[in-house]
Design an enzyme around this catalytic site. Structure first.
Site, mmCIF file in Angstrom:
data_model
loop_
_atom_site.group_PDB
_atom_site.id
_atom_site.type_symbol
_atom_site.label_atom_id
_atom_site.label_comp_id
_atom_site.label_asym_id
_atom_site.label_seq_id
_atom_site.Cartn_x
_atom_site.Cartn_y
_atom_site.Cartn_z
ATOM 1 N N GLY A 1 0.835 -1.193 0.000
ATOM 2 C CA GLY A 1 0.000 0.000 0.000
ATOM 3 C C GLY A 1 0.870 1.243 0.000
ATOM 4 O O GLY A 1 2.009 1.213 0.461
ATOM 5 N N GLN B 1 2.765 9.832 1.547
ATOM 6 C CA GLN B 1 4.093 9.219 1.542
ATOM 7 C C GLN B 1 4.943 9.647 0.348
ATOM 8 O O GLN B 1 6.140 9.420 0.340
ATOM 9 C CB GLN B 1 3.963 7.694 1.565
ATOM 10 C CG GLN B 1 3.378 7.183 2.868
ATOM 11 C CD GLN B 1 3.239 5.685 2.827
ATOM 12 O OE1 GLN B 1 2.247 5.153 2.350
ATOM 13 N NE2 GLN B 1 4.261 4.986 3.293
ATOM 14 N N CYS C 1 6.036 -0.087 7.184
ATOM 15 C CA CYS C 1 5.605 1.092 6.451
ATOM 16 C C CYS C 1 6.769 1.587 5.613
ATOM 17 O O CYS C 1 7.894 1.665 6.109
ATOM 18 C CB CYS C 1 5.148 2.169 7.438
ATOM 19 S SG CYS C 1 4.605 3.702 6.653
ATOM 20 N N LEU C 2 6.496 1.915 4.340
ATOM 21 C CA LEU C 2 7.564 2.375 3.452
ATOM 22 C C LEU C 2 8.200 3.681 3.950
ATOM 23 O O LEU C 2 9.326 3.992 3.589
ATOM 24 C CB LEU C 2 7.031 2.543 2.021
ATOM 25 C CG LEU C 2 6.625 1.245 1.310
ATOM 26 C CD1 LEU C 2 5.974 1.545 -0.035
ATOM 27 C CD2 LEU C 2 7.808 0.310 1.131
ATOM 28 N N HIS D 1 -4.315 0.901 7.483
ATOM 29 C CA HIS D 1 -3.002 1.529 7.584
ATOM 30 C C HIS D 1 -2.918 2.723 6.617
ATOM 31 O O HIS D 1 -2.511 3.821 6.997
ATOM 32 C CB HIS D 1 -1.925 0.483 7.259
ATOM 33 C CG HIS D 1 -0.521 1.003 7.302
ATOM 34 N ND1 HIS D 1 0.359 0.652 8.296
ATOM 35 C CD2 HIS D 1 0.155 1.840 6.478
ATOM 36 C CE1 HIS D 1 1.529 1.267 8.067
ATOM 37 N NE2 HIS D 1 1.422 1.979 6.960
ATOM 38 N N GLU D 2 -3.336 2.505 5.362
ATOM 39 C CA GLU D 2 -3.245 3.569 4.352
ATOM 40 C C GLU D 2 -4.254 4.682 4.608
ATOM 41 O O GLU D 2 -3.943 5.853 4.417
ATOM 42 C CB GLU D 2 -3.429 2.995 2.938
ATOM 43 C CG GLU D 2 -2.397 1.964 2.528
ATOM 44 C CD GLU D 2 -0.949 2.368 2.770
ATOM 45 O OE1 GLU D 2 -0.617 3.573 2.676
ATOM 46 O OE2 GLU D 2 -0.129 1.482 3.048
ATOM 47 N N HIS E 1 -2.949 7.071 7.076
ATOM 48 C CA HIS E 1 -2.023 8.037 6.468
ATOM 49 C C HIS E 1 -2.771 9.249 5.922
ATOM 50 O O HIS E 1 -2.298 10.377 6.033
ATOM 51 C CB HIS E 1 -1.270 7.401 5.287
ATOM 52 C CG HIS E 1 0.001 6.717 5.655
ATOM 53 N ND1 HIS E 1 1.059 7.361 6.273
ATOM 54 C CD2 HIS E 1 0.405 5.446 5.461
ATOM 55 C CE1 HIS E 1 2.051 6.501 6.452
ATOM 56 N NE2 HIS E 1 1.680 5.327 5.971
#
Length: 193
Positions: A48, A53, A110-111, A152-153, A156
């Site tokens: 994701g 991000q 997480c990226l 999670h996304e 963000h």
């Protein structure tokens, strides 16, 4: 590095704490952003990626759990079970997420937090309503990894990071790593500015 791959901002960048603006029109720019986000996410082996991000505070996230075999996902469309793979990759614009079912703990990374992983407790399944890349509204219920990725996304998009959902003990354990990452990001931003 491919020009379609966007730089991912790391923890410490202020955009990660910004609530995304709603997207009213799926313009050509938004469609290009979606394509670039998919390329970026796949290049980094993520499941994701939220617009924050890559430095854009808008309500847009892309998700693709089709390559993950060890953590199953479930999907229901109109109350009927559906094949998750047929539904991937997934674009969610202005998503609204309602928890369904009890919280379960599961691993997350997480990226924007390279090399940092921990277990996070989230509802096992969620109901989602969003707009797709064609500007059409759609709804579904999902569970397992897909539900975790969606939550999670979507966090963000509201400036919430997975460390905000960590246990106090885990946060203490990761304190030094998180502070180093934040300091590194802030130093890089200062250099740019």
């Amino acid at each position: 590095m491919d020009e379609l791959i966007l730089p991912i901002v790391n923890y410490g960048h202020p955009v990660l704490r910004k609530k995304g603006a709603r997207i009213e029109v799926v313009s050509a720019e938004i469609k290009k952003l979606i394509a670039d986000m998919f390329d970026t996410m796949h290049e980094r082996h993520g499941v994701g990626l939220a617009a924050q991000q890559i430095g854009q505070a808008v309500q847009l996230t892309v998700i693709d759990v089709s390559a993950v075999v060890d953590r199953p996902s479930t999907l229901e469309l109109g109350g009927q079970p559906a094949d998750v793979k047929d539904f991937m990759p997934l674009v969610l614009i202005n998503p609204e997420v309602k928890p369904v079912g009890a919280p379960v703990s599961g691993p997350e990374g997480c990226l924007s937090f390279p090399e940092i992983y921990t277990d996070i407790s989230r509802p096992e399944s969620v109901d989602v309503t969003a707009v797709n890349q064609h500007g059409k509204s759609f709804s579904f219920r999902c569970g397992g990894l897909l539900a975790r990725a969606v939550q999670h996304e979507t966090d963000h998009l509201h400036g919430i990071l997975f460390i905000d959902r960590m246990s106090i003990e885990k946060k203490k354990e990761l304190k030094a790593e998180l502070e180093d990452l934040q300091a590194e990001t802030k130093a890089a931003l200062k250099k740019k500015g």
